[in-house]
Design a protein around this motif. Structure first.
Motif, short mmCIF file in Angstrom:
data_model
loop_
_atom_site.label_atom_id
_atom_site.label_comp_id
_atom_site.label_asym_id
_atom_site.label_seq_id
_atom_site.Cartn_x
_atom_site.Cartn_y
_atom_site.Cartn_z
N ASP A 94 -23.87 -0.15 -8.34
CA ASP A 94 -22.62 0.17 -9.05
C ASP A 94 -22.31 -0.89 -10.11
OD1 ASP A 94 -22.12 2.49 -7.66
OD2 ASP A 94 -20.55 1.64 -6.39
N LEU A 95 -22.39 -2.15 -9.72
CA LEU A 95 -22.10 -3.24 -10.66
C LEU A 95 -23.02 -3.20 -11.87
CD1 LEU A 95 -21.33 -6.48 -8.61
CD2 LEU A 95 -20.00 -5.51 -10.48
N LEU A 96 -24.31 -3.02 -11.62
CA LEU A 96 -25.26 -2.94 -12.73
C LEU A 96 -24.98 -1.71 -13.61
CD1 LEU A 96 -28.55 -4.06 -10.95
CD2 LEU A 96 -27.21 -5.32 -12.66
N GLY A 97 -24.62 -0.61 -12.98
CA GLY A 97 -24.27 0.59 -13.74
C GLY A 97 -23.06 0.38 -14.63
N PHE A 98 -22.05 -0.30 -14.08
CA PHE A 98 -20.85 -0.59 -14.87
C PHE A 98 -21.18 -1.52 -16.04
CE2 PHE A 98 -18.30 0.04 -10.75
CZ PHE A 98 -18.10 1.38 -11.02
#
Length: 194
Positions: A94-98
């Motif tokens: 999720d963090l990398l996607g954001f």
């Protein structure tokens, strides 16, 4: 971290309020659409203004509810694949996607939409259709919607980092899904009202 978590709660509350408020625009759009169709078929009368207000309302719903959708974790995901990983791995994804997708795309759209809306405001742009409406409020919705989305992206990153540090529970950002028992109870309660 406490300041960032307070900021995250503020952003979440803001987007919750906007999301609930903009839901009324859907009702307004349906009423206007129905009224316009009835008048057009019964009296053979129509107005471009009424058609355009429907488009503006749908634009407002889409643009202003996007951040609310992200807040509620209702956006399209790849859960079929990611769901097989541990919770920590899911949070990292999720963090990398954001960081790699959501924020760059949001900031790029903001970069182009702010001048686009500003020029429309300066020129007091009006629809080229006969009886059309002013256009700049609809164009202004684009940067407003993406500012809210960027803010919600920041809030979601704060919550994920908080989770990785052990100060935020996963329930702060997980999709809240009703159990079958809760849904049955809600249906029974609704039937008792009738």
């Amino acid at each position: 971290m406490s300041f960032l978590l307070s900021l995250s709660r503020f952003i979440d509350a803001l987007n919750e309020k906007i999301g609930h408020a903009i839901s009324w625009a859907l009702l307004a759009a349906v009423i206007i659409c129905t009224g316009n169709a009835v008048v057009r078929y019964l009296f053979n009368i129509s107005s471009n203004g009424w058609l355009e207000i429907q488009w503006y309302l749908f634009a407002a719903i889409f643009l202003l509810a996007t951040s609310y959708t992200l807040r509620r974790n209702e956006h399209v995901r790849i859960d079929v694949i990611v769901g097989r990983f541990s919770k920590r791995t899911q949070v990292w994804i999720d963090l990398l996607g954001f960081l790699l997708f959501l924020m760059p795309a949001t900031l790029l759209i903001l970069y182009y939409s702010v001048p686009y809306a500003w020029i429309s405001i300066e020129n007091q742009e009006v629809s080229s259709n006969a009886g059309g409406l002013i256009v700049w409020p609809a164009k202004l919705l684009i940067p407003i919607g993406f500012v809210l989305l960027a803010l919600q992206g920041v809030s979601e990153m704060i919550k994920r980092i908080g989770y990785l540090k052990g100060v935020v529970p996963a329930s702060a950002f997980e999709k809240q899904v009703a159990t079958p028992e809760e849904e049955i109870a809600a249906i029974k309660a609704a039937n008792k009202l009738n």
